[in-house]
Structures are given as structure tokens and as C-alpha cells.
Design a protein around this motif. Structure first.
Motif, mmCIF file in Angstrom:
data_model
loop_
_atom_site.group_PDB
_atom_site.id
_atom_site.type_symbol
_atom_site.label_atom_id
_atom_site.label_comp_id
_atom_site.label_asym_id
_atom_site.label_seq_id
_atom_site.Cartn_x
_atom_site.Cartn_y
_atom_site.Cartn_z
ATOM 1 N N VAL A 138 73.756 32.065 21.010
ATOM 2 C CA VAL A 138 73.190 34.074 20.712
ATOM 3 C C VAL A 138 72.204 34.238 20.654
ATOM 4 C CG1 VAL A 138 74.039 34.426 18.188
ATOM 5 C CG2 VAL A 138 74.184 35.995 20.530
ATOM 6 N N ASP A 139 71.778 33.491 20.071
ATOM 7 C CA ASP A 139 70.076 33.026 19.004
ATOM 8 C C ASP A 139 69.207 32.991 20.591
ATOM 9 O OD1 ASP A 139 70.508 34.311 16.973
ATOM 10 O OD2 ASP A 139 69.475 32.293 15.803
ATOM 11 N N THR A 140 69.967 32.064 21.287
ATOM 12 C CA THR A 140 68.664 31.937 22.991
ATOM 13 C C THR A 140 68.776 32.842 24.330
ATOM 14 O OG1 THR A 140 69.079 29.201 22.525
ATOM 15 C CG2 THR A 140 68.369 30.349 24.437
ATOM 16 N N LEU A 141 70.203 33.526 23.737
ATOM 17 C CA LEU A 141 70.220 35.054 24.736
ATOM 18 C C LEU A 141 69.800 36.088 24.678
ATOM 19 C CD1 LEU A 141 72.209 36.529 27.604
ATOM 20 C CD2 LEU A 141 73.678 36.943 25.514
ATOM 21 N N ARG A 281 83.342 36.918 17.666
ATOM 22 C CA ARG A 281 82.914 37.557 19.068
ATOM 23 C C ARG A 281 82.477 38.319 18.114
ATOM 24 N NH1 ARG A 281 87.557 36.681 21.797
ATOM 25 N NH2 ARG A 281 88.598 38.650 20.889
ATOM 26 N N ARG A 282 82.709 39.369 17.389
ATOM 27 C CA ARG A 282 82.030 40.505 16.107
ATOM 28 C C ARG A 282 81.020 40.081 15.848
ATOM 29 N NH1 ARG A 282 82.709 45.139 15.764
ATOM 30 N NH2 ARG A 282 84.900 45.294 16.773
ATOM 31 N N GLU A 283 80.531 38.597 15.113
ATOM 32 C CA GLU A 283 79.750 38.222 14.067
ATOM 33 C C GLU A 283 78.741 38.087 15.105
ATOM 34 O OE1 GLU A 283 82.112 35.890 10.544
ATOM 35 O OE2 GLU A 283 82.081 35.052 12.016
ATOM 36 N N LEU A 284 78.648 37.487 16.772
ATOM 37 C CA LEU A 284 77.562 37.447 17.048
ATOM 38 C C LEU A 284 77.437 38.760 17.603
ATOM 39 C CD1 LEU A 284 79.837 34.039 19.610
ATOM 40 C CD2 LEU A 284 78.283 34.154 18.078
ATOM 41 N N VAL A 285 78.399 39.788 18.148
ATOM 42 C CA VAL A 285 77.199 41.045 18.827
ATOM 43 C C VAL A 285 76.326 40.933 17.143
ATOM 44 C CG1 VAL A 285 77.842 43.246 18.732
ATOM 45 C CG2 VAL A 285 79.024 41.269 20.207
ATOM 46 N N GLU A 286 76.719 40.958 16.166
ATOM 47 C CA GLU A 286 76.161 41.349 14.955
ATOM 48 C C GLU A 286 74.151 40.974 15.100
ATOM 49 O OE1 GLU A 286 78.510 41.171 11.801
ATOM 50 O OE2 GLU A 286 79.555 43.277 11.890
ATOM 51 N N ALA A 291 68.356 40.527 16.573
ATOM 52 C CA ALA A 291 67.810 39.857 17.201
ATOM 53 C C ALA A 291 67.133 40.444 18.168
ATOM 54 C CB ALA A 291 68.157 38.829 17.637
ATOM 55 N N THR A 292 67.263 41.063 18.367
ATOM 56 C CA THR A 292 67.260 41.861 19.786
ATOM 57 C C THR A 292 67.192 43.907 19.391
ATOM 58 O OG1 THR A 292 69.592 42.717 20.854
ATOM 59 C CG2 THR A 292 68.726 40.150 21.517
ATOM 60 N N GLY A 293 67.741 44.236 18.809
ATOM 61 C CA GLY A 293 67.112 45.511 18.654
ATOM 62 C C GLY A 293 67.754 46.153 20.000
ATOM 63 N N ILE A 294 68.798 45.682 20.376
ATOM 64 C CA ILE A 294 69.675 46.140 21.028
ATOM 65 C C ILE A 294 71.385 46.294 20.975
ATOM 66 C CG2 ILE A 294 70.761 45.941 23.878
ATOM 67 C CD1 ILE A 294 68.225 44.748 24.041
ATOM 68 N N GLU A 295 71.348 47.729 21.309
ATOM 69 C CA GLU A 295 72.868 48.442 20.663
ATOM 70 C C GLU A 295 73.873 47.690 22.080
ATOM 71 O OE1 GLU A 295 75.277 51.726 18.280
ATOM 72 O OE2 GLU A 295 73.192 51.692 19.068
ATOM 73 N N TYR A 296 74.769 46.933 20.413
ATOM 74 C CA TYR A 296 75.532 46.587 21.501
ATOM 75 C C TYR A 296 76.818 47.988 22.496
ATOM 76 C CZ TYR A 296 79.622 43.851 24.264
ATOM 77 O OH TYR A 296 80.801 43.770 25.069
ATOM 78 N N GLU A 297 76.783 48.693 22.838
ATOM 79 C CA GLU A 297 77.295 49.823 23.538
ATOM 80 C C GLU A 297 77.957 49.730 24.083
ATOM 81 O OE1 GLU A 297 75.213 53.775 21.743
ATOM 82 O OE2 GLU A 297 74.419 52.556 24.195
ATOM 83 N N ARG A 346 93.069 44.915 32.344
ATOM 84 C CA ARG A 346 93.687 46.140 32.070
ATOM 85 C C ARG A 346 94.053 46.314 30.055
ATOM 86 N NH1 ARG A 346 96.908 49.699 35.132
ATOM 87 N NH2 ARG A 346 97.382 51.010 33.372
ATOM 88 N N ARG A 347 94.132 45.186 29.840
ATOM 89 C CA ARG A 347 94.391 44.675 28.293
ATOM 90 C C ARG A 347 93.285 45.690 27.458
ATOM 91 N NH1 ARG A 347 96.947 40.310 28.817
ATOM 92 N NH2 ARG A 347 95.118 38.714 27.565
ATOM 93 N N ILE A 348 92.021 45.019 27.945
ATOM 94 C CA ILE A 348 90.462 45.505 27.326
ATOM 95 C C ILE A 348 90.264 46.580 28.236
ATOM 96 C CG2 ILE A 348 87.917 44.949 27.492
ATOM 97 C CD1 ILE A 348 88.996 41.885 28.253
ATOM 98 N N THR A 349 90.415 47.365 29.021
ATOM 99 C CA THR A 349 90.495 49.093 28.741
ATOM 100 C C THR A 349 91.371 49.790 28.206
ATOM 101 O OG1 THR A 349 91.650 48.812 31.078
ATOM 102 C CG2 THR A 349 89.680 48.408 31.162
ATOM 103 N N ASP A 350 92.367 49.120 27.298
ATOM 104 C CA ASP A 350 93.420 50.021 27.312
ATOM 105 C C ASP A 350 93.131 49.607 25.634
ATOM 106 O OD1 ASP A 350 94.334 50.537 29.040
ATOM 107 O OD2 ASP A 350 96.472 49.022 29.054
ATOM 108 N N GLY A 351 92.059 49.201 25.082
ATOM 109 C CA GLY A 351 91.709 48.455 23.999
ATOM 110 C C GLY A 351 92.575 47.407 23.330
ATOM 111 N N ASP A 352 92.900 47.079 23.761
ATOM 112 C CA ASP A 352 94.535 46.082 23.188
ATOM 113 C C ASP A 352 94.309 44.991 23.223
ATOM 114 O OD1 ASP A 352 96.277 48.203 23.256
ATOM 115 O OD2 ASP A 352 97.002 47.118 25.569
ATOM 116 N N GLU A 353 92.604 44.394 23.836
ATOM 117 C CA GLU A 353 91.840 43.073 23.631
ATOM 118 C C GLU A 353 90.671 43.239 22.669
ATOM 119 O OE1 GLU A 353 90.970 39.753 25.926
ATOM 120 O OE2 GLU A 353 92.458 40.189 26.150
ATOM 121 N N PRO A 354 90.708 44.166 21.541
ATOM 122 C CA PRO A 354 89.644 44.552 21.150
ATOM 123 C C PRO A 354 88.492 43.265 20.464
ATOM 124 C CG PRO A 354 91.176 44.603 18.816
ATOM 125 C CD PRO A 354 91.974 43.561 20.436
ATOM 126 N N LEU A 355 87.526 44.027 20.485
ATOM 127 C CA LEU A 355 86.249 42.774 20.196
ATOM 128 C C LEU A 355 86.457 42.173 19.181
ATOM 129 C CD1 LEU A 355 83.157 41.915 21.133
ATOM 130 C CD2 LEU A 355 82.293 43.873 19.264
#
Length: 355
Positions: A138-141, A281-286, A291-297, A346-355
Motif C-alpha cells: 500500500v505504501d508503494t501505491l 482491507r480496512r487497515e490498508l485503506v487507513e 500516506a496520501t491525504g486522499i480519502e477513500y470515499e 451484487r453483494r458489494i453493491t448491497d453492502g453484504d461484502e463490506p470493506l
């Protein structure tokens, strides 16, 4: 002559390549060319040239240099990123003369290390090493997305405004092309629903950065030894200027948390990062946000887009199989895998596979 040997000879004229390398690099006593069969896009050849280990990248034979196979575009990125915080292989020379290999190609230095594709190396099988693998990834990204692309000469490399909307449109068109043939075998109506959801929920504004286009764990290489050190980011053929969160969503769509549902595409999905020590995944996002100052919305949008793109690729694979244009054993499995991917989206759009 075996099919493999025939394909190898379509990839490379060894005498022509030797003459080219001798003219560019000077003569060498040792010369050997080997085909590296991993990957599903551009072709990779490993070349021993004297005491140097080199890599040649070229499109598949018979392909034109569209965006997915434009290796000289990839070479331009590697040249631009030399000396930056982004680790890359060192480019050596590019060639647009089709008299050598029948296509554009370029040569780069080979980087020693491991790609974590199916399993982790034994030296990384500790909680602390696993943690660092995720952090390095994630740091390289973050380094890619915070690069001053104007300063390195990539200011005209793409058109960032509207990138995300164009991605939705592009992959819908790819699905439409594939289903012209595949619909006679079976239909996947959920893909239409997902495409409509993406069009309705596409962010209107986004950050403008350099994007890799295919950033995930098995497209980076870790140096030998410990602790884990990410030594090179590879496969830049889809790079452009666009929306960094599309890169992040793609990376996250391949990353596994403990307790996740079974993979929709086991052939393309490693599961070893479910082991103790790997970041969630959530820890990677945080870490990315810090590192970037970009919010993952809009997480649901970006991960859904990633799975939708993978489904589109699968459907194109399936069409090629049905038309007899591939003998890849993975392609016929897309008859079942693409519906599974659509269900995952579809699971992701419905919130059934959360971050």
C-alpha cells in the motif's frame, strides 16, 4: 514441431534479437532466450546477455498495439519513473522497428526476487513479515499516487477528467462485445444490473494522479531476503492519468480478509493473505489515506467496478474460447465464473461484502 516451440518462434527471432542487442549493448559471449509463460496480456522473455539478465516485453503475436498491448507506452512510464520513489525495473532500450521481432518491444533489466502469486515464500511466513508485505504494497501505491507526474514528464500522458465514467462505459462495451456470442450459451442478467448501478453511482469528481491500472499483489516483486522489501512494480501497460481510487479498489478486490466468502475465481485469487499477520482491507485503506491525504470515499462503487471489470475480462475470455481462439484451460471455466463474479458484485453493491 511442438505447439510450444511454434509459439516461441512466433514470439522471437533469436538471431534478429541477438543482432539488435549486440548493436545496442555490445557483443556478449553468453546468449539465451526463455519464454516466461505467466500473465495474460503482454509476453515476457527472459534473456541472458553475457553476465546481464534482461527482460524483453512485447505484445502477443498478431495483436495490434492498442492500449492493452502498447509496450512502448509502458517503456515511457519506466523511463519517466527512474529516480523517483516508485520502485521499477531499469529500462534499457525500446524498439519500434518491426523488422526485429515483428512488433514493438522493449528491454529492461531483470530484478531479482519473488512474485507472491499463489503462496508466500517461507521467509515471509511470520506475522511481522506478513504485516510488512501489506504495508509495502500500500505504501508503494501511495508513492505512485502522490508522484508529481508533471515534473517527471507525464503531464500529457492521459486525460484525467471523466476517467471513472469512461471506465464504466468501456467495460460495459467489453461485456456487450462478449455477450454477442456468449448469450447463446447462457446469460448473466446480473451484469446488466451491476452496470446500471455503476452508471448511477459513478463519482462526478475525483483526484487526478498517475494510475497503474492493474495494481495488485502479484504485479509487484519483493527482493530476496527479509524483512520484505518491495523491489519493483511491474506491468505498466494500462498506466495513465486518472482516478487513484480505481487503483485502490482494484487492489482491495484481490485482497482477502479472514472469513471472506469463497473466491468467485479461485484460478485468479490467492488466499494466503487470510493468514495471521496480514493487514485487513480496512487497515490498508487507513494506511493509504494517511500516506496520501486522499480519502477513500465510495468504497462500494470502486470495489464493485473492480469486480465488474474482472467479470468483463472473464466474459471476453469465454467468447474467445467459444470461437476457438484460445486453448487456455481457464477460459471455458468462465461459463460459471462470470455469474459468480456478477453475484459478488451484487453483494458489494448491497453492502453484504463490506470493506
Amino acid at each position: 514441431m511442438s505447439d510450444g516451440q511454434d509459439y516461441f518462434e512466433r514470439l522471437v527471432d533469436e538471431d534478429a534479437l541477438r543482432r539488435f542487442l549486440a548493436a545496442e549493448l555490445g557483443e556478449a559471449d553468453a546468449y539465451e532466450v526463455r519464454h516466461h509463460a505467466e500473465g495474460h496480456s503482454n509476453e515476457t522473455l527472459f534473456v541472458t546477455w553475457g553476465d546481464r539478465e534482461l527482460v524483453v516485453r512485447r505484445p502477443p503475436p498478431g495483436e495490434t498495439a492498442d492500449t492493452a498491448h502498447d509496450v512502448l507506452r509502458e517503456y515511457r512510464v519506466l523511463e519517466a519513473l527512474q529516480g523517483t520513489a516508485v520502485p521499477i525495473p531499469k529500462p534499457v532500450v525500446g524498439c519500434a522497428d518491426h523488422a526485429v521481432l515483428g512488433s514493438d518491444f522493449y528491454v529492461m533489466e531483470k530484478v531479482a526476487g519473488d512474485v507472491l502469486r499463489d503462496a508466500e515464500p517461507d521467509r515471509f511466513a511470520t506475522p511481522s513479515a506478513r504485516q510488512q508485505v501489506g504495508e509495502e504494497l500500500v505504501d508503494t501505491l501511495a508513492a505512485i499516487h502522490t508522484l508529481d507526474y508533471e515534473a517527471v514528464g507525464l503531464g500529457e500522458f492521459g486525460h484525467p477528467p471523466g476517467y471513472t465514467e469512461r471506465q464504466v462505459d468501456r467495460w460495459q462495451q467489453q461485456i456487450d462485445w462478449a455477450t454477442e456470442r456468449t448469450a447463446a450459451e447462457r446469460t448473466v442478467p446480473e451484469l446488466d444490473d451491476v452496470g446500471e448501478w455503476l452508471a448511477e453511482n459513478c463519482p462526478e469528481e475525483h483526484e487526478h494522479t498517475l494510475v497503474h491500472g492493474d495494481y495488485k499483489l502479484d504485479n509487484v516483486l519483493f527482493a530476496p531476503g527479509t524483512p520484505p522489501e518491495l523491489a519493483a512494480v511491474m506491468d505498466w501497460e494500462m498506466a495513465t492519468l486518472g482516478d487513484p481510487l480505481a487503483d485502490l479498489g482494484w487492489m482491495l478486490s484481490y485482497w482477502r480478509d479472514a472469513g471472506d466468502p469463497e473466491p468467485a475465481t479461485p484460478e485468479l485469487t490467492a488466499t494466503f493473505m487470510e493468514a495471521d499477520g496480514y493487514p485487513t482491507r480496512r487497515e490498508l485503506v487507513e494506511r493509504y489515506e494517511a500516506a496520501t491525504g486522499i480519502e477513500y470515499e465510495n468504497d462500494r462503487f470502486y470495489r464493485t467496478l473492480a469486480v465488474y471489470k474482472l467479470a468483463a475480462l472473464g466474459e471476453m475470455f469465454y467468447r474467445r474460447y467459444l470461437e476457438g481462439n484460445s486453448d487456455d484451460p481457464m477460459y471455458p471455466r468462465m461459463e460459471q465464473r462470470v455469474p459468480a463474479l456478477a453475484e459478488r458484485a451484487r453483494r458489494i453493491t448491497d453492502g453484504d461484502e463490506p470493506l
